[in-house]
Write an enzyme that holds these catalytic residues in place. Sequence first.
Site, short mmCIF file in Angstrom:
data_model
loop_
_atom_site.label_atom_id
_atom_site.label_comp_id
_atom_site.label_asym_id
_atom_site.label_seq_id
_atom_site.Cartn_x
_atom_site.Cartn_y
_atom_site.Cartn_z
N HIS A 177 0.80 -1.23 -0.11
CA HIS A 177 0.04 0.02 -0.03
C HIS A 177 0.94 1.10 -0.03
CE1 HIS A 177 0.52 1.22 4.24
NE2 HIS A 177 0.60 0.07 4.62
N CYS A 207 3.76 -4.51 6.67
CA CYS A 207 3.08 -4.22 5.26
C CYS A 207 4.33 -3.76 4.26
CB CYS A 207 2.22 -3.17 5.30
SG CYS A 207 0.51 -3.69 5.68
#
Length: 222
Positions: free
Chosen positions: A176, A192
Amino acid sequence: RPPKPKPKPTRTAPVPTASTGTPTVAGCPQGPHQRQVETYLARLGGFGAVTVDGRQSAADCTAIKKFQKRYGIRPVEGRAGPTTLDVAQRLATTDPARCKAGTGTTFCVDLTRQTVWAVRGGKVIMAPTVTRTGMSGYRTPAGSYTVNFRNPKEWSDPYEVWLPYWQHFTQGMGFHETTTYLHDKSIGSHGCVNLLHADAVRMWELGKVGTRVVLVGRRPGT
């Protein structure tokens, strides 16, 4: 007859050195890693002509600024500082062949160098770019996974933040766009794979549910 006034001494500009960072061209200082950055930019290509001589020039400044702008390095001033050197070295030493990609699209992550790229049919379709993965205590694990959920704008309940261009692949971890300064190494993600805006958009365009994800190496300090 009164004595003639002595002429005022002429000031000469100091010779620029890598240690002082004295500007060599208007508004563009020379940093402490000039030659190394020139070397890596010449190897990477695509940022304009650079002369590998350890001395700042107008062309070098333009190339370094273009590089800094592309990879979100602040400030964009053309100075070959430690962050610019770090990013240039990581990108120039990334070996796309380390990623054992399949026949379809594969997202590859070098955890050691903190870089990411995409491969399709044995060809690199997105050149290596920078990323930031899990910090100490939240290590992003190496291995092979698959994108199994995507959302253009996902809400993170645990951290109460929006995650643009979310592509999940394992254990609540996914690709992301970053919500903080990517090059702040004192922090990291909670597992992440953080991306710059342009890279998050590009990977969203390339990916889909079922896209293979391969992570190799290990982030230093995790």
